[in-house]
Design a protein around this motif. Sequence first.
Motif, PDB file in Angstrom:
ATOM      1  N   MET A 139       0.830  -1.198   0.000  1.00 23.45           N
ATOM      2  CA  MET A 139       0.000   0.000   0.000  1.00 23.45           C
ATOM      3  C   MET A 139       0.867   1.253   0.000  1.00 23.45           C
ATOM      4  O   MET A 139       1.868   1.329   0.709  1.00 23.45           O
ATOM      5  CB  MET A 139      -0.921   0.019   1.222  1.00 23.45           C
ATOM      6  CG  MET A 139      -1.836  -1.184   1.308  1.00 23.45           C
ATOM      7  SD  MET A 139      -2.984  -1.274  -0.090  1.00 23.45           S
ATOM      8  CE  MET A 139      -3.355  -3.041  -0.092  1.00 23.45           C
ATOM      9  N   SER A 140       0.462   2.245  -0.797  1.00 23.48           N
ATOM     10  CA  SER A 140       1.171   3.523  -0.775  1.00 23.48           C
ATOM     11  C   SER A 140       0.591   4.459   0.271  1.00 23.48           C
ATOM     12  O   SER A 140       1.234   5.436   0.653  1.00 23.48           O
ATOM     13  CB  SER A 140       1.103   4.188  -2.150  1.00 23.48           C
ATOM     14  OG  SER A 140      -0.227   4.556  -2.466  1.00 23.48           O
ATOM     15  N   GLY A 141      -0.607   4.167   0.726  1.00 25.75           N
ATOM     16  CA  GLY A 141      -1.212   5.015   1.738  1.00 25.75           C
ATOM     17  C   GLY A 141      -2.622   4.586   2.045  1.00 25.75           C
ATOM     18  O   GLY A 141      -3.215   3.732   1.369  1.00 25.75           O
ATOM     19  N   VAL A 142      -3.170   5.177   3.114  1.00 24.65           N
ATOM     20  CA  VAL A 142      -4.536   4.911   3.543  1.00 24.65           C
ATOM     21  C   VAL A 142      -5.167   6.244   3.914  1.00 24.65           C
ATOM     22  O   VAL A 142      -4.551   7.063   4.605  1.00 24.65           O
ATOM     23  CB  VAL A 142      -4.592   3.954   4.749  1.00 24.65           C
ATOM     24  CG1 VAL A 142      -6.031   3.602   5.074  1.00 24.65           C
ATOM     25  CG2 VAL A 142      -3.776   2.687   4.487  1.00 24.65           C
ATOM     26  N   VAL A 143      -6.388   6.474   3.450  1.00 19.51           N
ATOM     27  CA  VAL A 143      -7.120   7.698   3.772  1.00 19.51           C
ATOM     28  C   VAL A 143      -8.420   7.304   4.462  1.00 19.51           C
ATOM     29  O   VAL A 143      -9.137   6.414   3.998  1.00 19.51           O
ATOM     30  CB  VAL A 143      -7.425   8.531   2.512  1.00 19.51           C
ATOM     31  CG1 VAL A 143      -8.259   9.754   2.872  1.00 19.51           C
ATOM     32  CG2 VAL A 143      -6.133   8.956   1.840  1.00 19.51           C
ATOM     33  N   VAL A 144      -8.702   7.972   5.576  1.00 17.97           N
ATOM     34  CA  VAL A 144      -9.934   7.729   6.331  1.00 17.97           C
ATOM     35  C   VAL A 144     -10.858   8.928   6.137  1.00 17.97           C
ATOM     36  O   VAL A 144     -10.510  10.044   6.532  1.00 17.97           O
ATOM     37  CB  VAL A 144      -9.642   7.522   7.828  1.00 17.97           C
ATOM     38  CG1 VAL A 144     -10.945   7.281   8.586  1.00 17.97           C
ATOM     39  CG2 VAL A 144      -8.686   6.353   8.030  1.00 17.97           C
ATOM     40  N   TYR A 145     -11.996   8.701   5.503  1.00 16.02           N
ATOM     41  CA  TYR A 145     -13.000   9.752   5.321  1.00 16.02           C
ATOM     42  C   TYR A 145     -13.905   9.782   6.543  1.00 16.02           C
ATOM     43  O   TYR A 145     -14.720   8.887   6.749  1.00 16.02           O
ATOM     44  CB  TYR A 145     -13.823   9.487   4.059  1.00 16.02           C
ATOM     45  CG  TYR A 145     -13.073   9.716   2.775  1.00 16.02           C
ATOM     46  CD1 TYR A 145     -13.124  10.948   2.142  1.00 16.02           C
ATOM     47  CD2 TYR A 145     -12.302   8.710   2.202  1.00 16.02           C
ATOM     48  CE1 TYR A 145     -12.434  11.171   0.958  1.00 16.02           C
ATOM     49  CE2 TYR A 145     -11.612   8.913   1.023  1.00 16.02           C
ATOM     50  CZ  TYR A 145     -11.677  10.150   0.412  1.00 16.02           C
ATOM     51  OH  TYR A 145     -10.983  10.362  -0.760  1.00 16.02           O
ATOM     52  N   LYS A 146     -13.761  10.830   7.342  1.00 18.28           N
ATOM     53  CA  LYS A 146     -14.645  10.995   8.491  1.00 18.28           C
ATOM     54  C   LYS A 146     -15.964  11.643   8.094  1.00 18.28           C
ATOM     55  O   LYS A 146     -16.971  11.470   8.784  1.00 18.28           O
ATOM     56  CB  LYS A 146     -13.949  11.823   9.562  1.00 18.28           C
ATOM     57  CG  LYS A 146     -12.773  11.106  10.226  1.00 18.28           C
ATOM     58  CD  LYS A 146     -12.159  11.964  11.303  1.00 18.28           C
ATOM     59  CE  LYS A 146     -11.076  11.220  12.057  1.00 18.28           C
ATOM     60  NZ  LYS A 146     -10.446  12.067  13.094  1.00 18.28           N
ATOM     61  N   THR A 147     -15.939  12.433   7.032  1.00 19.28           N
ATOM     62  CA  THR A 147     -17.181  12.989   6.481  1.00 19.28           C
ATOM     63  C   THR A 147     -17.290  12.550   5.036  1.00 19.28           C
ATOM     64  O   THR A 147     -16.301  12.567   4.293  1.00 19.28           O
ATOM     65  CB  THR A 147     -17.195  14.527   6.570  1.00 19.28           C
ATOM     66  OG1 THR A 147     -16.137  15.070   5.769  1.00 19.28           O
ATOM     67  CG2 THR A 147     -17.029  14.986   8.000  1.00 19.28           C
ATOM     68  N   PRO A 148     -18.462  12.150   4.600  1.00 11.93           N
ATOM     69  CA  PRO A 148     -18.608  11.658   3.225  1.00 11.93           C
ATOM     70  C   PRO A 148     -18.904  12.794   2.254  1.00 11.93           C
ATOM     71  O   PRO A 148     -19.260  13.907   2.651  1.00 11.93           O
ATOM     72  CB  PRO A 148     -19.817  10.724   3.337  1.00 11.93           C
ATOM     73  CG  PRO A 148     -20.668  11.390   4.380  1.00 11.93           C
ATOM     74  CD  PRO A 148     -19.703  12.009   5.373  1.00 11.93           C
TER      75      PRO A 148
END
Length: 930
Positions: A139-148
Amino acid sequence: MSFKPSVVTLALVAAGYCTSLYAADETVAIDSQASKIEVLQVKGIRRSIEASQALKMENSSIVEAVSAEDIGKLPDVSIAESLARLPGIATQRLDGRANVVSIRGLSPDFTTATLNGREQVTISDNRGVEFDQYPSELMSGVVVYKTPDASVMSQAIGGTVDMRTVRPLAHGEQAIVVNARGEMNDIGKLNPDGDDKGYRASLSYIDQFANDTLGIAFGYAKMSSPNQEERMHIWGYPEVSDTDNSLIFGGAKPYVRSSTLERDGVMGVIEYQPNDKFHSVLDLYYSKFNDKQILRGVEIPGAHWGNGSGNSGFEVINTENGLVTEGILKNQKVLIRNDINEMDADVVSVGWNNSYQLSENWSGELDLSYSKADRESWGYENYAGTSRNGQAGCDDPVTGDPRPNVCQDMHFVMGPQGPIFTPGIDYADPTNIRLGGQFPWGNSVVGTDGQDGFLNIANIKDELAAIRVSATRSFHHGAISSVRFGVNYSERSKDREDEGFYLRLASYEAGNPDSMTSIPPQYLLPSVNMGFIGFNSVIAYDSMALLRDGYYDMFAQSDTVQDRATANWGVDEKVTTGFVMADIDTELFDKGLRGNVGLQVVHTDQSSTGLAAQTDANGMVSTQPSSGGTTYTEVLPSLNLSWAVADSQQVRLAAARTLARPRMDQMNAGYNYSYDASKADSTDIDDSPWSGGGGNPELKPWMAWQYDVSYEVYVDGNAFAIGAFYKDLENYVYEETIIGDFSDISVPDPQPKLTQGYLNSFANGEGGYIRGIEASAHITGKWLSDSLAPFGLIINGALNDSEVRETKDSDPTTLPGLSEKTANATFYYEDYGFQARISARYRSDFLGEVTGVSFARDKRYVLEETVVDAQIGYDFSESSIEALYGLSILFQVTNLTDQEFVTYENGDPRQVKDHQTYGRNYMAGFSYTF
């Protein structure tokens, strides 16, 4: 006004570490700009931090991010552990590994995981993704969307975790990287046939061809990771007597566990962009996963629950604050366990994205995806002991005298991990211990005293296919920079096959306490040490070989147990999502304002199949097919705004209506039922011939309105953020008695006048709220003093609160996964090629989910914990040794303070249910970039 990304962001995009950051119509323009600038030569910890900050700063939604320090190297040994360092995010450990996440106090049931923006299937019984299925090296990275926003197809009330792989054309240069690490556990090998040493290795290759119009990326990661555990499990705590409500432990099941997690992961990307108009990316991912656990220990029926079989009673010696802390179990029998758990899983994911610039203002996109997971898991219990027939087996059947080395008075003292015993029998002596069950745990099929083991088998198949078609209209003037609209259609099918088998020795004789089998010498292994509970050595043998060589007969549990029959089910979902979203790029009071406003209309057609099970007069289970389902449509508006109130300062506002689909096991159409033919003429629902309990295929999703506000400051490489959120839960899923429809059940004449009756099932309840405050900071040493430039500190924390009611009149219930407090801190040093880091993550008590009997999922309170990890490394590219350019070395320690995992019940941490100690894991290795 047209938004212009920062130079740092463009450099990171050029390096391939900020993929999917912008809308599709913006990506081509950004890639074009990025190709014209020099890639910043930032490496290591700072590279990860700067890329993560750029993702957070430039995204129109409220997100958190983790980026790779280099090709094939996320900051931690697993994706879940990296996520756990982000504000508002916590993990639950399983067998010492962080593998599932809670976002803003909401359990994995409320969280969705995607790979390159596409929803993924799971190997669990439900929707929660187990992140150790995905190698962090790929994986190059992970993004967590707290707001859609309206373009995110896989929304969830908790949040969406998007794992991302590299984009080879954006990376812009050839890269070949090899990583290898050795691994060991400091507890040592707790089982003679286990491992305490393992390894991790990976290969990454990125290249571009045909004048940089064709790019490929390939990654392979292999892991063999050992894990050791000293585990105590307490059955529960009954009261001492009717007149003494002090609590005493009712039974214990301690083990030593040795496991090895084997995983092979493959990632492939083919990217093609022949011109400025057409862009195509094909993503491929495959993971093969095997987790084998060897568990050996004892099972000790305690006070009350063991009386009459496991012991003849107990004596209380000491009581403190309502809990018995010392006592004696009279005439105690001890069951020896040699168990094995194993899981095999395969996950495959394919995605193909095509975008085309139709004209100056119009672009189109087509995205196709497919993912599939197969899991086979089984748990094998093998029993041995001193005699059969419970307490009746303690005495000689002829003389009535106590038999030597069979039963004993056993003293115990309660410690932090549960009871510590003083046994008087040598449980490692094969002349004392023979194969066979000691307690009346069987049934009419195998015999009351004929259960000599058990075999659980559970298989999961999960398939998901989706197609998304969208178009974007760009505008060069006005507050709206673009409008995106489209439709996404997906079909998902998940099936669970479940069976259990009673095991009985082929030589079994009913009622004979000596109907046990001596363990043949060829199956014996060196004994295991159970010193952590006061036992010295306990016998060990190859139980799997005994099963394989025909020592046991098998009897299906589903023939006599309704719950086993109804644990087989299938759930199908067809989801159509139409969406429209306008991107905002304007000014407010001469300050930049950007964001988006959008709407999703989600139509769901869900159905389930299962079995309706009834027990007849002979104690045998009969089944009939059962099915059900429903459709529903929900409207989900969303708004995200980011206002640049000053240079490098932003205020964010967000509001959205979100949904989280119900657990699939709760949507099971199967149920247990009973039918009373004598009430066939009744028309009174309160006197119906029908009753039962099971799942609800008509269960609707959790719904919530959520509101966010945050303030962010970015200055000289430092970052500060504080925010608050409020989630208004419209409903909550809970168990209640509802009116069920039994019309699909066939019964003999006379036919009943009522086809309805009371059914204990799952329903959508009242709801409540979750609210919280989050704060984070990244402080560079240089900001304080030039002499501190190599140092840095990352800290964050969150406070959460909730109140959820099942009905208007019910008391508030505890929300699974909610920790009121979480905190993280990382202190690092990086200079002249040297880097060092120590990190700690804290999580307060919460209601977690663990594996119970027969793979059932049980909810238990988990005690607060602080997990500390550390690493040190050196990059020879920063040295003057030219021959070693490209080589870096690394030493890591996870669980540095040997933090135990503890669950408890009744709100009293002294009433320990599970106490697990894992030890420290040490890893040392190298990375080489060609």
